[in-house]
Design an enzyme around this catalytic site. Structure first.
Site, PDB file in Angstrom:
ATOM      1  N   SER A 236      -5.825  -4.910   3.000  1.00 19.65           N
ATOM      2  CA  SER A 236      -7.009  -4.139   3.533  1.00 19.65           C
ATOM      3  C   SER A 236      -8.156  -4.501   3.367  1.00 19.65           C
ATOM      4  O   SER A 236      -9.394  -4.064   3.673  1.00 19.65           O
ATOM      5  CB  SER A 236      -6.728  -2.733   2.911  1.00 19.65           C
ATOM      6  OG  SER A 236      -6.751  -2.882   1.434  1.00 19.65           O
TER       7      SER A 236
ATOM      8  N   THR B 142     -10.563   0.301   1.384  1.00 19.22           N
ATOM      9  CA  THR B 142     -11.641  -0.340   1.009  1.00 19.22           C
ATOM     10  C   THR B 142     -11.870  -0.799  -0.419  1.00 19.22           C
ATOM     11  O   THR B 142     -11.367   0.225  -1.096  1.00 19.22           O
ATOM     12  CB  THR B 142     -12.993   0.594   1.439  1.00 19.22           C
ATOM     13  OG1 THR B 142     -12.496   0.848   2.900  1.00 19.22           O
ATOM     14  CG2 THR B 142     -13.863  -0.303   1.482  1.00 19.22           C
TER      15      THR B 142
ATOM     16  N   ARG C 112     -13.591  -2.342  16.504  1.00 19.99           N
ATOM     17  CA  ARG C 112     -13.838  -0.915  15.763  1.00 19.99           C
ATOM     18  C   ARG C 112     -14.296  -1.312  14.547  1.00 19.99           C
ATOM     19  O   ARG C 112     -14.064  -2.298  13.897  1.00 19.99           O
ATOM     20  CB  ARG C 112     -12.241  -0.451  15.719  1.00 19.99           C
ATOM     21  CG  ARG C 112     -12.520   1.007  14.748  1.00 19.99           C
ATOM     22  CD  ARG C 112     -12.109   0.665  13.278  1.00 19.99           C
ATOM     23  NE  ARG C 112     -12.056   1.790  12.576  1.00 19.99           N
ATOM     24  CZ  ARG C 112     -12.155   1.998  11.250  1.00 19.99           C
ATOM     25  NH1 ARG C 112     -12.173   0.772  10.538  1.00 19.99           N
ATOM     26  NH2 ARG C 112     -11.974   3.256  10.636  1.00 19.99           N
ATOM     27  N   VAL C 113     -15.294  -0.510  14.223  1.00 20.20           N
ATOM     28  CA  VAL C 113     -15.959  -0.582  12.828  1.00 20.20           C
ATOM     29  C   VAL C 113     -15.896   0.797  12.219  1.00 20.20           C
ATOM     30  O   VAL C 113     -16.248   1.878  12.745  1.00 20.20           O
ATOM     31  CB  VAL C 113     -17.395  -1.008  13.032  1.00 20.20           C
ATOM     32  CG1 VAL C 113     -18.105  -0.897  11.524  1.00 20.20           C
ATOM     33  CG2 VAL C 113     -17.692  -2.571  13.575  1.00 20.20           C
TER      34      VAL C 113
ATOM     35  N   THR D 113     -14.284  -4.514   3.511  1.00 18.86           N
ATOM     36  CA  THR D 113     -12.552  -3.977   4.113  1.00 18.86           C
ATOM     37  C   THR D 113     -12.544  -4.848   5.024  1.00 18.86           C
ATOM     38  O   THR D 113     -13.345  -5.457   6.000  1.00 18.86           O
ATOM     39  CB  THR D 113     -12.930  -2.909   4.318  1.00 18.86           C
ATOM     40  OG1 THR D 113     -11.491  -2.312   4.723  1.00 18.86           O
ATOM     41  CG2 THR D 113     -13.732  -2.295   5.326  1.00 18.86           C
TER      42      THR D 113
ATOM     43  N   THR E 113     -13.808   5.551   0.549  1.00 19.12           N
ATOM     44  CA  THR E 113     -12.700   4.846   0.968  1.00 19.12           C
ATOM     45  C   THR E 113     -11.777   5.965   1.907  1.00 19.12           C
ATOM     46  O   THR E 113     -12.048   7.098   1.646  1.00 19.12           O
ATOM     47  CB  THR E 113     -11.693   4.254  -0.230  1.00 19.12           C
ATOM     48  OG1 THR E 113     -10.579   3.548   0.496  1.00 19.12           O
ATOM     49  CG2 THR E 113     -11.234   5.463  -1.014  1.00 19.12           C
ATOM     50  N   GLY E 114     -11.075   5.180   2.735  1.00 19.13           N
ATOM     51  CA  GLY E 114     -10.340   6.045   3.561  1.00 19.13           C
ATOM     52  C   GLY E 114     -10.894   6.087   5.003  1.00 19.13           C
ATOM     53  O   GLY E 114     -11.187   5.086   5.492  1.00 19.13           O
TER      54      GLY E 114
ATOM     55  N   ASP F  74     -16.431   2.857   8.157  1.00 17.62           N
ATOM     56  CA  ASP F  74     -17.975   3.395   7.334  1.00 17.62           C
ATOM     57  C   ASP F  74     -18.020   2.326   6.302  1.00 17.62           C
ATOM     58  O   ASP F  74     -19.326   2.092   6.121  1.00 17.62           O
ATOM     59  CB  ASP F  74     -17.318   4.554   6.530  1.00 17.62           C
ATOM     60  CG  ASP F  74     -15.981   4.431   5.575  1.00 17.62           C
ATOM     61  OD1 ASP F  74     -15.264   3.466   6.058  1.00 17.62           O
ATOM     62  OD2 ASP F  74     -16.173   4.802   4.446  1.00 17.62           O
TER      63      ASP F  74
END
Ligand code: GLY
Length: 344
Positions: free
Chosen positions: A84, A204, A232-233, A222, A255-256, A235
């Site tokens: 990840s 992340t 796609r990006v 990440t 994270t998440g 946070d």
């Protein structure tokens, strides 16, 4: 919330590395003692333990927090077991490994790269964006061009293991969400072949440090959501969303599921709540509440965790769901804590 907080300790952590099993965890409480100007580093997930150890080589010898967080972030970026973050990160749905990172220093300086391909250490490129350009963000081909011009090596980042997982995913192209993947896969040492794959299997590394001068810095890096749409990006490389540092107040990272963090500019919000006097944990909780307002029902596919450190050296976290853990290292302790959460 304090009495609900559980503490996970990996006691006598071996210098050979953390073996993260239920057996070596114990209940306890985080210390909230004030350790102003004592160095400290905190980072997301149990893989943050190795990042903290690396950061400590700088912090423990009086070095700068910025150098510490960059060095720490490079550990999971280089870890071939970590799918990840960094070079072994899972690709997008077209098979491209695209990396996102940002960094902030004690002066409010910030740098970011988004959708960077072929470079194993995006956090170091982000630092150069901060230090060597008049800009804050470079994306895609421009970020790659900048990295190559500054001596970074162009590499194929799609590992055989990641390619196998991607091809497996392609069979159904099923966007079945998987949360807390770090503890489900990396933390328990499962292998790529049995990692459940889905769009949310991304966790992340966010790492925040305070050095002996009391200066704060942070880094966040990440590979984003596995098998994401091309371009796609999340946070993580967005200053204010995945990371924010205000040297007068504190720092926060997340994270998440990045989309939900971006919608509320999460890490900046955590720091603003600390500015209003909230503890790091309460600031993280109030920020989670903002996401809960939009998503009041517990969702199997939604996890976000915030982690924060204030100028007094107090730290705390809060997550939507249980399962988020974070790593802490200072002169007094080296521990892994379980974050309190909105939903049990
Ligand atoms: N939090 C990482 C991402 O959503 O990409």
């Amino acid at each position: 919330m304090f009495n609900r907080r559980k503490f996970l300790q990996s006691s006598l952590l071996s210098s050979a590395g953390l073996v993260f099993t239920k057996k070596n965890l114990a209940n306890n409480h985080p210390s909230n003692k004030i350790i102003t100007n004592d160095p400290i580093v905190i980072s997301t997930w149990s893989f943050g333990k190795a990042a903290n150890d690396e950061a400590w080589k700088t912090l423990g010898t009086g070095g700068r927090a910025l150098d510490a967080v960059e060095a720490g972030a490079k550990i999971p970026e280089a870890d071939m077991n970590n799918h990840s973050v960094g070079r072994a990160g899972y690709p997008d749905r077209d098979g491209h490994v695209t990396l996102d990172a940002c960094i902030m220093d004690e002066n409010g300086g910030c740098g970011s790269v988004m959708c960077l391909e072929h470079i194993a250490h995006p956090i170091s490129v982000a630092r150069l964006v901060m230090e060597k350009t008049p800009h804050v963000v470079l994306v895609g081909d421009g970020a790659l061009q900048f990295a190559l011009a500054n001596g970074f090596k162009k590499e194929e980042l799609l590992t055989p293991e990641s390619e196998k997982a991607w091809k497996e995913w392609l069979k159904e192209s099923n966007y079945k969400p998987v949360i807390n993947i770090e503890e489900k896969s990396y933390g328990n040492k499962t292998t790529a072949s049995n990692i459940p794959v889905g769009p949310n299997n991304h966790d992340t590394i966010g790492i925040i440090a305070m050095d002996t001068k009391g200066n704060l810095s942070g880094a966040c890096t990440t590979s984003g959501m596995a098998f994401k749409m091309r371009g796609r990006v999340g946070d993580s490389p967005i200053v204010g969303a995945g990371l924010f540092v205000d040297n007068e107040i504190g720092a926060a990272t997340s994270t998440g599921l990045g989309e939900e963090v971006i919608r509320i500019v999460g890490s900046h919000l955590v720091v603003e709540y600390m500015r209003q006097g909230l503890s790091p944990e309460d600031a993280c909780k109030k920020t989670v509440e903002r996401i809960i307002k939009r998503n009041p029902q517990k969702r199997d596919d939604l996890q976000v965790g915030f982690l924060a450190l204030n100028k007094k050296g107090e730290f705390g976290a809060f997550a939507i769901q249980k399962g988020f853990v974070y790593s802490v290292k200072n002169n007094n302790e080296e521990k892994i804590y379980s974050s309190p959460s909105w939903f049990d």
